[in-house]
Design an enzyme around this catalytic site. Structure first.
Site, PDB file in Angstrom:
ATOM      1  N   LYS A   1      -8.073   4.448  -7.722  1.00  0.00           N
ATOM      2  CA  LYS A   1      -8.433   5.421  -8.754  1.00  0.00           C
ATOM      3  C   LYS A   1      -9.770   6.090  -8.455  1.00  0.00           C
ATOM      4  O   LYS A   1      -9.937   7.301  -8.647  1.00  0.00           O
ATOM      5  CB  LYS A   1      -8.477   4.736 -10.121  1.00  0.00           C
TER       6      LYS A   1
ATOM      7  N   GLY B   1       0.817  -1.199   0.000  1.00  0.00           N
ATOM      8  CA  GLY B   1       0.000   0.000   0.000  1.00  0.00           C
ATOM      9  C   GLY B   1       0.848   1.244   0.000  1.00  0.00           C
ATOM     10  O   GLY B   1       2.071   1.196   0.176  1.00  0.00           O
ATOM     11  N   PRO B   2       0.229   2.400  -0.184  1.00  0.00           N
ATOM     12  CA  PRO B   2       0.984   3.669  -0.211  1.00  0.00           C
ATOM     13  C   PRO B   2       1.581   3.979   1.150  1.00  0.00           C
ATOM     14  O   PRO B   2       1.171   3.409   2.172  1.00  0.00           O
ATOM     15  CB  PRO B   2      -0.079   4.698  -0.616  1.00  0.00           C
ATOM     16  N   PRO B   3       2.551   4.896   1.212  1.00  0.00           N
ATOM     17  CA  PRO B   3       3.158   5.250   2.501  1.00  0.00           C
ATOM     18  C   PRO B   3       2.132   5.857   3.447  1.00  0.00           C
ATOM     19  O   PRO B   3       1.244   6.591   3.040  1.00  0.00           O
ATOM     20  CB  PRO B   3       4.227   6.282   2.120  1.00  0.00           C
ATOM     21  N   GLY B   4       2.285   5.530   4.726  1.00  0.00           N
ATOM     22  CA  GLY B   4       1.464   6.166   5.745  1.00  0.00           C
ATOM     23  C   GLY B   4       0.127   5.525   6.016  1.00  0.00           C
ATOM     24  O   GLY B   4      -0.673   6.092   6.750  1.00  0.00           O
ATOM     25  N   VAL B   5      -0.155   4.339   5.451  1.00  0.00           N
ATOM     26  CA  VAL B   5      -1.454   3.706   5.713  1.00  0.00           C
ATOM     27  C   VAL B   5      -1.404   2.802   6.933  1.00  0.00           C
ATOM     28  O   VAL B   5      -2.422   2.227   7.319  1.00  0.00           O
ATOM     29  CB  VAL B   5      -1.932   2.899   4.480  1.00  0.00           C
TER      30      VAL B   5
ATOM     31  N   SER C   1      -3.408   1.576 -18.901  1.00  0.00           N
ATOM     32  CA  SER C   1      -4.746   2.025 -18.515  1.00  0.00           C
ATOM     33  C   SER C   1      -5.098   3.419 -19.021  1.00  0.00           C
ATOM     34  O   SER C   1      -6.222   3.868 -18.826  1.00  0.00           O
ATOM     35  CB  SER C   1      -4.891   1.985 -16.991  1.00  0.00           C
TER      36      SER C   1
END
Length: 812
Positions: free
Chosen positions: A750, A384-388, A707
């Site tokens: 998205k 996952g993205p940073p900070g989750v 995409s």
């Protein structure tokens, strides 16, 4: 002292400028300067100034600083007298010697640390008759003292002998320049010679003061001769001893001599049995560690070797360190898992809000452990993205299970030895970070977090990712072999968790050994709730504001989330809340009193203007500009893909730091538009006399993936048909040459990015309809989703009616 050395070099150039009205002329010979009867007294600590000598002095005491300022404003003349006790911070009149040296202040330097240093030159001997003033500094009535001598052959012979002694002394002292010998030889005045030599001797304060007190030049020179003779003898004796030691003792002889002495000392102290006691202590530790069969056999072999290796041998310390590692590893120490599902669920919910998929997977693991007594754990990979909260989630799981926690960061690791350790043939070798962390954790079944596994590199030192294959394979890690230990260690009881921002950089073989769980970015509602439950309390505590009634309104938190942060995780939100708390802390220290309610207005006051806004809020429909959706390492994001047409001949320019796959998508989109030009109302031959340019802004950020194909095709169709695109519509999907819209990944990220940007309608491939189950309900309520199979469906919902053609003028 570098500034003073520079001052000495520059002094000759500044002599004329330094003299002021009423001051002693700096070009005058020191002996020719007329001294006033009253002079300020500067006490010296551990230093004696001789006539004609130039001396740098640090100034720190307040009376001395005032004295220096007084001298600079006047004639620069002062008396420098040594104090009897150098440690006396506030010497009185009786604490000073009666005789000193009159001097003139040449220069003062102030340093950035507020310290002051001065450069003074001795003029002539003086004697204090009476101290007239005590405050702010001593001012005394002084009388000059004159050297007295009678020229004779005895004095000339004594002078020549003293010069030769000093030349020999200078040649033996490395810090004295050789030019000093020439200076002494060129001076004819015996008084000046004796003062110059005395000022360059490193002798006691009492001896230097005695030389200053002696006005009879002959007596002074005889005392100097005695001192020089003593110093030269000491230097020669030291040099002789050093040469004897170097010539008589080689390195091996010295070591042998010291060992014999050490053995004799140990024997006298009764410590001869200490070696046997050390071996018994190691054997006891190994017995308590309950080593398995193979490690125990290796330990017994090394114990036997240690018993016959001399303690002075380098191999002795290597073997001993190896045995200590074997004894200190948790071979048989384990903690008991807490398999209570209700307790685990309560801990996970207490520490983290949301993340339902991860929590469900952990509870499933505990349920299986209750039914099947198998210590092997799964290898979970949080992506996952940073900070989750990937790493902090590992700590919560360890607390829920009652396991010890261990963590290593793999970011930037390029040496295989970091995982497997170094072989014992190398000096300073140690086990790898896996076993080091297990030793620190103190159990053989901790929860072990391998952070940033997607950032592991490789070079000539090996491939750490390949070394992790054995660590993370439940079928192999029961006999993990570290290069340092060279005996198997069971890692099957360890619960491994790995974290990554992206799964693509992880090698396929390593990825296959892990169960990937994706942690997408938080929604606005989730961020607000997490801020209410955790972040505000944390920042209030860290800022020391628990007792001042600081509260954040929900509107303020929503304002911060919406207009001051743009991320998938929570780090920037945490920083912004911390910034507000720090400003309140400052206000409290300046006298403000609580309580403090942080509403939207207060948040804007503390944080300043909004940093982010809905990208589509101020955009107007334009032909060729389309809003696309992208998935990045930081979560979802939106892209504005732009197209432009120019006169030319079949040229296609692609800019924006695009990857190969994205460039191929642009070619496929152009091919579809050209093949359907007639149906779109476009001149079929438009490409024969035109160049096209497709640009994706944020050119400094690399972009790739298929995409964006649908977005590029819509941008070209909009440009060439002069039909604007609805600004509140965003789209994603891969396009084929036949116009089919294929599914893509990262739907949840998205969709959340579209919602943050103010989009109202999202066009998705029909085969991605099933992925909406992962999208939070509040996001699904705020957005309209249209699922498409063909690019014609996209154009139908995205394009507005054509704009009127621009009028063309005619020439009269």
């Amino acid at each position: 002292m570098g500034e003073f050395e520079k001052s000495l070099r520059e002094f000759a150039e500044e002599r004329a400028e330094a003299a002021g009205p009423g001051s002693a002329a700096l070009d005058d010979e020191p002996s020719q300067i007329e001294l006033p009867s009253m002079l300020p007294i500067l006490p010296l600590r551990g230093v004696v100034l001789f006539p004609s000598a130039i001396l740098p002095l640090p100034i720190s005491r307040k009376p001395s600083l005032k004295l220096v300022e007084h001298c600079l404003a006047g004639n620069r003349l002062l008396a420098l007298v040594a104090q009897k006790n150098p440690d006396d911070e506030q010497p009185g009149p009786d604490a000073l010697y009666r005789r000193g040296c009159a001097g003139r202040l040449l220069k003062m330097l102030k340093y950035p640390d507020q310290s002051v240093r001065i450069l003074v030159q001795g003029l002539r001997r003086i004697e204090i008759d009476e101290i007239e003033t005590l405050d702010p500094f001593f001012v005394a009535r002084v009388q000059p003292l004159l050297d007295h001598y009678e020229t004779s052959r005895d004095l000339e012979a004594l002078q020549a002998h003293l010069v030769n002694q000093f030349a020999r002394f200078v040649s033996m002292i490395p810090y004295l320049p050789d030019e000093l010998q020439l200076v002494v030889m060129n001076i004819k005045d015996p008084g000046k010679i004796s003062d110059l030599i005395a000022s360059n001797l490193n002798v006691s304060l009492e001896e230097k003061q005695d030389l200053l007190n002696t006005l009879d030049v002959g007596a002074r020179m005889r005392r100097l001769s005695t001192i020089l003779n003593r110093e030269v003898e000491l230097l020669e004796l030291g040099s002789k001893i050093q040469n004897q030691v170097q010539s008589e003792l080689s390195k091996n002889q010295k070591e042998f001599y010291l060992r014999q002495q050490l053995r004799a000392i140990q024997k006298e102290l009764g410590e001869g049995e200490s070696r046997g006691a050390d071996l018994d202590d190691l054997r006891t530790k190994l017995d308590a560690a309950e080593l398995p069969e193979a490690p125990r056999k290796a330990a017994d072999n090394e114990l036997g070797r240690l018993a016959i290796i001399p303690p002075e041998s380098a191999e002795h310390s290597v073997v001993r360190t190896y045995l200590e590692w074997l004894a200190n590893l948790p071979w048989s120490v384990s903690t008991e898992d807490n398999l209570d599902l209700l307790h685990a669920a309560a801990v996970l919910n207490e520490d983290h809000y949301g993340l339902d998929q991860v929590k469900e997977r952990i509870l499933e693991y505990l349920a299986v452990r209750q039914l099947r007594k198998d210590p092997r754990g799964p290898i979970l990979c949080f992506v996952g993205p940073p900070g989750v909260g990937k790493t902090s989630l590992g700590r919560s799981i360890a607390r829920a299970l009652g396991r010890n926690f261990a963590r290593i960061s793999l970011g930037g690791v390029r040496d295989e030895a970091e995982i497997r350790g170094h072989r014992r043939t190398y000096i300073g070798s140690l086990p790898g970070r896996i076993l080091q962390s297990l030793r620190t954790a103190g159990s053989n079944n901790p929860l072990f977090v391998l952070d940033e596994i997607d950032k592991v590199g490789n070079d000539f030192r090996g491939d750490p990712a390949s070394a992790l294959l054995e660590v993370l394979d439940p079928e192999q890690n029961s006999a993990f072999s570290d290069h340092y230990l060279e005996v198997p260690f069971d890692l099957s009881r360890v619960l491994f968790l790995t974290t990554a921002n992206q799964i693509d950089p992880v090698p396929p073989a390593l990825r296959d050994r892990m169960e990937v769980i994706e942690l997408s970015g938080y929604t606005e509602e989730e961020k607000v709730e997490i801020a209410k439950r955790h972040l505000t309390k944390k920042q209030i505590t860290e800022s020391g504001l628990e007792e001042y009634g600081v509260t954040f309104s929900e509107g303020a938190l929503r304002k911060i989330v919406r207009d001051y942060t743009r991320e998938g995780g929570l780090r920037n939100l945490d920083r912004e809340i911390g910034k507000i708390c720090r400003k309140i802390a400052r206000a409290v220290t300046e006298g403000a009193t609580g309580p403090f309610l942080i509403d939207e207005a207060a948040a804007i006051k503390h944080l300043g203007p909004e940093r982010f806004f809905a990208e589509v809020a101020n955009r107007k429909p334009e032909p060729g500009v389309v809003t696309g959706l992208a998935y990045t390492a930081n979560g979802g994001d939106i892209l504005f893909i732009e197209s432009a047409r120019m006169d030319g001949k079949k040229g296609l320019t692609l800019t924006g730091s695009l990857g190969d796959v994205m460039k191929e998508s642009a070619q496929a989109a152009l091919t579809w538009v050209r093949s359907h030009a007639a149906a779109l109302g476009i001149d079929p031959g438009f490409f024969d006399h035109a160049d096209l340019h497709i640009h994706v802004p944020a050119g400094a950020t690399p972009k790739d993936g298929p995409s964006a194909g649908v977005t590029m095709a819509t941008s070209l169709a909009s440009l060439l048909s002069n039909r604007p695109v609805r600004p509140d519509v965003a789209m994603t999907g891969e396009i084929t040459l036949r116009g089919a819209v294929l599914p893509i990944g990262g739907v949840k990220e998205k969709v959340l990015a579209a919602r943050r940007a103010g989009i109202r309608t999202v066009l998705l491939p029909r085969r991605n309809e099933k992925d909406l189950i992962d999208v939070p309900m509040e996001a699904r309520k705020d957005l309209e989703f249209i699922f498409v199979d063909q690019i014609e469906d996209v154009l139908k919902h995205a394009l507005l009616p054509a704009l009127p053609a621009a009028p063309t003028g005619t020439a009269d």
